[in-house]
Design a protein around this motif. Structure first.
Motif, mmCIF file in Angstrom:
data_model
loop_
_atom_site.group_PDB
_atom_site.id
_atom_site.type_symbol
_atom_site.label_atom_id
_atom_site.label_comp_id
_atom_site.label_asym_id
_atom_site.label_seq_id
_atom_site.Cartn_x
_atom_site.Cartn_y
_atom_site.Cartn_z
ATOM 1 N N ARG A 209 38.753 32.797 41.246
ATOM 2 C CA ARG A 209 37.916 33.950 40.713
ATOM 3 C C ARG A 209 39.095 34.975 40.292
ATOM 4 N N LEU A 210 40.080 34.715 40.914
ATOM 5 C CA LEU A 210 41.243 35.360 40.939
ATOM 6 C C LEU A 210 42.673 35.421 39.261
ATOM 7 N N VAL A 211 42.639 33.949 38.596
ATOM 8 C CA VAL A 211 42.776 33.653 37.426
ATOM 9 C C VAL A 211 41.936 34.104 36.345
ATOM 10 N N GLU A 212 40.452 33.999 36.922
ATOM 11 C CA GLU A 212 39.776 34.672 36.011
ATOM 12 C C GLU A 212 39.379 36.327 35.472
ATOM 13 N N ARG A 213 40.607 37.306 36.781
ATOM 14 C CA ARG A 213 40.549 37.943 36.798
ATOM 15 C C ARG A 213 41.501 38.230 35.808
ATOM 16 N N ASP A 214 40.623 39.776 34.237
ATOM 17 C CA ASP A 214 41.565 39.809 33.362
ATOM 18 C C ASP A 214 42.973 41.440 34.268
ATOM 19 N N THR A 215 42.266 41.747 35.143
ATOM 20 C CA THR A 215 43.356 43.288 35.807
ATOM 21 C C THR A 215 44.408 42.284 36.510
ATOM 22 N N LEU A 216 45.029 40.797 35.813
ATOM 23 C CA LEU A 216 46.431 41.063 37.223
ATOM 24 C C LEU A 216 47.277 41.471 35.800
ATOM 25 N N GLN A 217 48.918 41.780 37.013
ATOM 26 C CA GLN A 217 49.706 41.895 36.350
ATOM 27 C C GLN A 217 50.459 40.320 36.188
ATOM 28 N N SER A 218 51.920 40.653 35.358
ATOM 29 C CA SER A 218 52.071 39.475 35.336
ATOM 30 C C SER A 218 52.454 38.471 36.325
ATOM 31 N N PHE A 219 53.377 38.881 37.428
ATOM 32 C CA PHE A 219 53.564 38.392 38.452
ATOM 33 C C PHE A 219 52.383 39.122 39.611
ATOM 34 N N GLU A 220 51.852 38.048 40.292
ATOM 35 C CA GLU A 220 51.040 38.574 41.743
ATOM 36 C C GLU A 220 50.797 37.710 42.888
ATOM 37 N N THR A 221 50.863 38.449 43.734
ATOM 38 C CA THR A 221 50.872 37.132 45.027
ATOM 39 C C THR A 221 49.721 37.923 45.666
ATOM 40 N N TYR A 222 48.926 37.069 46.822
ATOM 41 C CA TYR A 222 47.333 37.078 47.374
ATOM 42 C C TYR A 222 47.812 36.363 48.300
ATOM 43 N N HIS A 223 47.725 36.921 49.746
ATOM 44 C CA HIS A 223 47.005 36.002 50.899
ATOM 45 C C HIS A 223 45.758 36.156 51.068
ATOM 46 N N MET A 224 45.540 34.876 52.094
ATOM 47 C CA MET A 224 44.114 34.493 52.280
ATOM 48 C C MET A 224 44.275 35.021 54.175
ATOM 49 N N ASP A 225 43.108 34.485 55.022
ATOM 50 C CA ASP A 225 42.944 34.981 55.761
ATOM 51 C C ASP A 225 42.446 33.296 57.135
ATOM 52 N N GLY A 226 41.465 33.576 55.714
ATOM 53 C CA GLY A 226 40.886 32.036 55.786
ATOM 54 C C GLY A 226 40.861 31.786 57.785
ATOM 55 N N HIS A 227 40.358 31.257 58.710
ATOM 56 C CA HIS A 227 40.062 30.912 59.278
ATOM 57 C C HIS A 227 40.752 31.085 60.523
ATOM 58 N N TRP A 228 40.842 32.426 61.052
ATOM 59 C CA TRP A 228 41.771 32.404 62.395
ATOM 60 C C TRP A 228 40.844 32.042 63.602
ATOM 61 N N ASP A 229 42.449 30.939 64.306
ATOM 62 C CA ASP A 229 42.043 30.736 65.402
ATOM 63 C C ASP A 229 42.936 32.130 66.293
ATOM 64 N N ALA A 230 42.434 32.061 66.734
ATOM 65 C CA ALA A 230 43.462 33.689 67.670
ATOM 66 C C ALA A 230 43.537 32.670 69.536
ATOM 67 N N THR A 231 42.469 31.941 69.678
ATOM 68 C CA THR A 231 43.561 31.215 70.730
ATOM 69 C C THR A 231 44.029 30.214 70.952
ATOM 70 N N GLY A 232 43.951 29.661 69.968
ATOM 71 C CA GLY A 232 45.153 28.297 69.796
ATOM 72 C C GLY A 232 43.834 27.098 70.393
ATOM 73 N N THR A 233 42.598 27.615 69.831
ATOM 74 C CA THR A 233 41.726 26.489 70.986
ATOM 75 C C THR A 233 40.692 26.516 70.155
ATOM 76 N N ALA A 234 40.330 27.233 69.502
ATOM 77 C CA ALA A 234 39.152 27.442 68.758
ATOM 78 C C ALA A 234 38.735 26.043 67.602
ATOM 79 N N MET A 235 39.938 25.178 66.866
ATOM 80 C CA MET A 235 39.612 24.318 65.647
ATOM 81 C C MET A 235 39.137 23.282 66.642
ATOM 82 N N THR A 236 39.905 22.933 67.741
ATOM 83 C CA THR A 236 39.773 21.728 68.350
ATOM 84 C C THR A 236 38.138 21.442 68.967
#
Length: 316
Positions: A209-236
């Motif tokens: 989705r980001l690659v296909e945007r026409d508004t990106l500058q020459s150097f771009e960095t983005y961070h994802m949140d994904g799945h935050w396991d706040a307790t350290g046990t949610a995934m297990t």
């Protein structure tokens, strides 16, 4: 106009996921791959046999490409300090020759404790590990290339990968053993210490989705949140739920055993170097990504874990 992408690392987890998503979006996708690995390529990819360490081979495969996905890494962390930067230099040269964009899957290795616990794209990159220092140098070279105006760069940073066809990751190498219903689940972290996970199809969707945007500058960095396991046990806990075996045992990963193995093998040694990411909460801030896309692609955790375990042959 035909849109051409070259993927380096297409037989890996993130490289393969991005390649498949680009195909779905109508791109012509080439894959630079060694001969012995060509049979593992996703369908419809155009194979170019060669090595990412060979600049001429990379240049040939990249001719006419608008996008180069740099998702290649030495297997098992071997010879990181000797191989990673030369491979990237070949990608940069090919991108410059074609005025292409380089897409790099970023890592949290770039950051040291001074940037914890919540990291945005402007945080200082002062890593505390050897691999982190190499990742910082990779991004420095990419930024320098983008500043010349003849190439562009997109870096998307996410937590620990998991998902179908993702083998070299903590989920498949630490938490659950592939091939059968697990009798025990290992947790590398400790209760109460948050940890960030990233589901590969969501990462690939975000990148495209980001690659296909026409508004990106020459150097771009983005961070994802994904799945935050706040307790350290949610995934297990979710793995136990999806397995449908409430009595399956969850135990701590035996770090002492990995420490011993690190005396003799490279992969355990590199795992030990990254242990600090399990000892304190480290979370990427996705505010900039949400402001750009409106929302971050996000598969519910139960569905993501079910798909992953099925692909690992841990479920029927």
């Amino acid at each position: 106009m035909e849109r051409i992408a070259l993927v380096l690392g297409a037989t890996g987890g993130i490289g393969g996921a991005v390649a498949r998503r680009l195909l779905d979006a109508g791109w012509t996708v080439r894959a630079l791959v060694r001969a012995e690995s060509a049979a593992r390529l996703p369908a419809r990819l155009i194979p170019f046999i060669g090595d990412a360490l060979n600049g001429e081979t990379v240049a040939h495969a990249a001719q006419g490409a608008q996008l180069i996905v740099h998702a290649v890494n030495p297997p098992g962390y071997r010879d990181w300090d000797r191989l990673v930067l030369p491979m990237l230099d070949n990608t940069i040269a090919a991108a410059r020759a074609n005025a292409a964009r380089v897409l790099l899957p970023g890592t949290v290795y770039n950051y040291g404790p001074d940037a914890f616990p919540l990291i945005d794209e402007t945080a200082p990159q002062r890593p505390s590990t050897r691999k982190g220092a190499i990742r910082v140098e990779m991004e420095r070279r990419l930024r320098l290339g983008a500043q010349t105006g003849d190439m562009r760069v997109l870096i998307v940073r996410a937590g620990d990968f998991f998902g179908p066809d993702a083998a070299n990751n903590w989920f498949a190498q630490g938490l659950v053993k592939p091939g059968a219903r697990p009798g025990i689940i290992r947790n590398p972290g400790r209760g109460g210490t948050g940890h960030q996970w990233a589901y590969l199809p969501d990462v690939a969707e975000t990148m495209v989705r980001l690659v296909e945007r026409d508004t990106l500058q020459s150097f771009e960095t983005y961070h994802m949140d994904g799945h935050w396991d706040a307790t350290g046990t949610a995934m297990t806990d979710m793995i136990v739920k999806v397995l449908g075996r409430p009595k399956v045992r969850v135990a701590a990963l035996p770090w002492w055993l990995i420490r011993v193995a690190a005396l003799f093998a490279v992969t355990p040694r590199e795992m030990m170097e990254m242990r600090y990411l399990w000892q304190k909460p480290v979370r990427l801030n996705n505010a900039r990504l949400v402001a750009t896309l409106g929302a971050e692609p996000h598969t519910p955790l139960d569905q993501a874990v079910h798909t992953t375990l099925t692909a690992m042959r841990c479920l029927p």
